[in-house]
Design a protein around this motif. Structure first.
Motif: not given
Length: 126
Positions: A92-96
């Motif tokens: 989630l962190f890398r995507a957003h």
């Protein structure tokens, strides 16, 4: 109709008392169909089976009116998604998350980053 939900803090008290019973009620009333997927992220290092057992126990405790057989069948047949990173949070962190030059904010929170200057001071502090 919602098809995917990610719960961060999925082993917490609020999830046990409110989110799981609400999801069970939505499922029982037909508002969540077979395509619905739940990704549960918590601090505990549990297997999918351990989380299922915990969730079933919480539903029995906090929502005894829900059909235990249908929920148990859903748990038995559910296959959790394969995650490509060490933890769902990393994915989630890398995507957003934006880059450092833009403040490294969650993209979903950018609308609220400068809220005082764009919307003015809030009326209440709560």
């Amino acid at each position: 109709m919602i098809q995917q939900l990610v719960i961060l803090g999925a082993t917490g008290d609020l999830t046990a008392r409110y989110l799981l019973p609400a999801l069970g009620a939505l499922r029982t009333s037909g508002h969540l169909d077979e395509r619905f997927g739940l990704t549960a992220v918590g601090r505990e290092d549990w297997t999918a089976d351990a989380y299922r057992a915990w969730a079933a126990e919480q539903l029995d405790r906090h929502a005894p009116e829900l059909s235990g057989e249908e929920i148990a069948e859903r748990w038995r047949t559910h296959t959790p998604p394969t995650l490509s990173n060490q933890t769902p949070w990393q994915e989630l962190f890398r995507a957003h998350t934006g880059q450092m030059d833009t403040g490294a904010c969650l993209d979903l929170a950018v609308a609220y980053r400068d809220v005082v200057h764009t919307k003015g001071l809030p009326r209440d502090s709560h």
